[in-house]
Design a protein around this motif. Sequence first.
Motif: not given
Length: 146
Positions: A56-60, A62-65, A72-76
Motif C-alpha cells: 500500500e505504501y509503495r502504491y501511495e 507511486e500514485n500519491g500523495p 495518516a501515512w505520515e503517522k503510520t
Amino acid sequence: MNGPFADVCDTQLHRAVRAYSRARLLKVARLAKHRMQRWPASGIFGGDEHERLWHEYRYEVENGPTPMLESAWEKTIHDFVGGALLALTPDEAILCSIGASWDMDDDEADLANEPAIFGGALKNVVSAILHEMADRENFGGGAAGL
C-alpha cells in the motif's frame, strides 16, 4: 588541538560520523520496511491487490500523495520508523543524531536545541530513506543500493 592537523581531524571525523550515520540509518530503514512487509494491508485502497502495508505504501508513493491520507501515512510511517529506531543503542542514536543534524536545513535547525538524540530528525531521515526505497521498487530499480 590546534593548527592544520586539527582541520584534517575535524574533516575526517565529520566524514566518518556522516558515513556511519547514513549506513546505520539505512539499516534502520530496512528494519522498518521489513516490518511493513509483514504487516497486513490496511485496506484503505479497497480490493485485494495490496496484501501488505508495504505494498500500500509503495502504491501511495507511486500514485500519491493522496491529500486525505497524507497525515495518516505520515503517522503510520513514523510509528514504524520509531519502532525500528529503538534498535539503536544510545551511543548509536547520538552519533546518528549528529550525522542527521549536519544534513538539516535552516528550518530544522531549532532541533539543535533539543536533547542529544534528535528523535524527530532521525524519523525524518529514515522516513525519507523508506520513501526512496519504495520509489525505487516502483520503477523497477528493485532495492539495489538500499
